[in-house]
Scaffold this motif. Structure first.
Motif, PDB file in Angstrom:
ATOM      1  N   ARG A  30       0.855  -1.191   0.000  1.00  0.00           N
ATOM      2  CA  ARG A  30       0.000   0.000   0.000  1.00  0.00           C
ATOM      3  C   ARG A  30       0.892   1.243   0.000  1.00  0.00           C
ATOM      4  O   ARG A  30       1.806   1.377   0.817  1.00  0.00           O
ATOM      5  N   TYR A  33       1.666   3.396   3.259  1.00  0.00           N
ATOM      6  CA  TYR A  33       2.675   2.916   4.212  1.00  0.00           C
ATOM      7  C   TYR A  33       4.087   3.097   3.665  1.00  0.00           C
ATOM      8  O   TYR A  33       5.001   3.451   4.414  1.00  0.00           O
ATOM      9  N   GLU A  92      -1.601   4.437  11.433  1.00  0.00           N
ATOM     10  CA  GLU A  92      -2.265   4.581  10.137  1.00  0.00           C
ATOM     11  C   GLU A  92      -3.162   3.373   9.853  1.00  0.00           C
ATOM     12  O   GLU A  92      -4.287   3.518   9.360  1.00  0.00           O
ATOM     13  N   SER A  96      -7.370   3.408   9.682  1.00  0.00           N
ATOM     14  CA  SER A  96      -7.820   3.232   8.299  1.00  0.00           C
ATOM     15  C   SER A  96      -9.259   2.727   8.238  1.00  0.00           C
ATOM     16  O   SER A  96      -9.667   1.854   9.001  1.00  0.00           O
ATOM     17  N   THR A  97      -9.998   3.293   7.311  1.00  0.00           N
ATOM     18  CA  THR A  97     -11.366   2.815   7.047  1.00  0.00           C
ATOM     19  C   THR A  97     -11.404   1.971   5.777  1.00  0.00           C
ATOM     20  O   THR A  97     -12.453   1.431   5.431  1.00  0.00           O
ATOM     21  N   THR A  98     -10.247   1.846   5.112  1.00  0.00           N
ATOM     22  CA  THR A  98     -10.222   1.108   3.842  1.00  0.00           C
ATOM     23  C   THR A  98      -9.277  -0.097   3.851  1.00  0.00           C
ATOM     24  O   THR A  98      -9.281  -0.873   2.892  1.00  0.00           O
ATOM     25  N   GLU A  99      -8.489  -0.250   4.910  1.00  0.00           N
ATOM     26  CA  GLU A  99      -7.513  -1.343   4.949  1.00  0.00           C
ATOM     27  C   GLU A  99      -8.217  -2.671   5.210  1.00  0.00           C
ATOM     28  O   GLU A  99      -8.695  -2.934   6.312  1.00  0.00           O
ATOM     29  N   LYS A 102      -6.708  -4.936   8.062  1.00  0.00           N
ATOM     30  CA  LYS A 102      -6.500  -4.196   9.303  1.00  0.00           C
ATOM     31  C   LYS A 102      -6.483  -5.090  10.550  1.00  0.00           C
ATOM     32  O   LYS A 102      -5.510  -5.099  11.300  1.00  0.00           O
TER      33      LYS A 102
END
Length: 184
Positions: A30, A33, A92, A96-99, A102
């Protein structure tokens, strides 16, 4: 001395350093990162006397050929770099709301942290740096070739100059890469 017995004896000579994410988690697939790593290396160059002679960031580890100016110890710069980037990347990931990975990644970093009494909560980087002092032209050339060939070997690019997250473009291309390179 580090946990694994690796020690940087000459703090101002050029070293080949490798360190990896715990459990070899592919974090740097990603951009967000890998940008943290790039920005942190730039900060160390500008503020901590870090000289980057070559580098390559792979999906789960980084290879560096580095040294420092006379005012800064290489081990101190590496310690600060690893501490800052680990905290920043984990934060991060947590926010995150998209990882999509996670929960899995945080679980791994938490388990690694629990297993190491040197951490408070999480561990992102493996403990060792595996420093190798590059005290001959032969060793230097071997390590710089290995470092730049890494993305070719795993099939990410056809030529060293094409991998964005390395100094391959500086050495084999006709452009400047993402980081300032101190050529030897």
């Amino acid at each position: 001395m580090s946990e694994g017995g690796y020690l940087i004896h000459n703090q101002h000579s050029i070293h080949f350093i490798t360190f990896a994410v715990v459990q070899w988690v592919d974090v740097f697939t990603r951009k967000i990162y890998s940008d943290i790593i790039i920005d942190s290396l730039k900060f160390c160059q500008e503020n901590k006397g870090l000289k980057i002679h070559a580098w390559c960031l792979m999906s789960n580890h980084i290879h560096l050929i580095i040294s420092t100016d006379e005012k800064n110890k290489l081990s101190d710069v590496l310690r600060d770099f690893k501490k800052f980037t680990s905290v920043k990347i984990i934060k991060e990931i947590e926010n995150s709301t998209t990882e999509s990975r996670k929960n899995w990644m945080i679980w791994i970093f938490k388990k690694a942290g629990e297993a190491n009494n040197r951490n408070k909560e999480y561990q992102f980087w493996q403990q060792d740096n595996h420093p190798i002092e590059l005290d001959s032209e032969e060793i230097f050339n071997s390590k710089i070739n290995y470092l730049h060939y890494n993305p070719v070997k795993v099939g990410l690019v056809k030529e060293e100059k094409d991998y964005l997250l390395s100094s391959g473009i500086d050495y084999f291309g006709d452009e400047e890469g993402l980081l300032k390179i101190d050529f030897v």
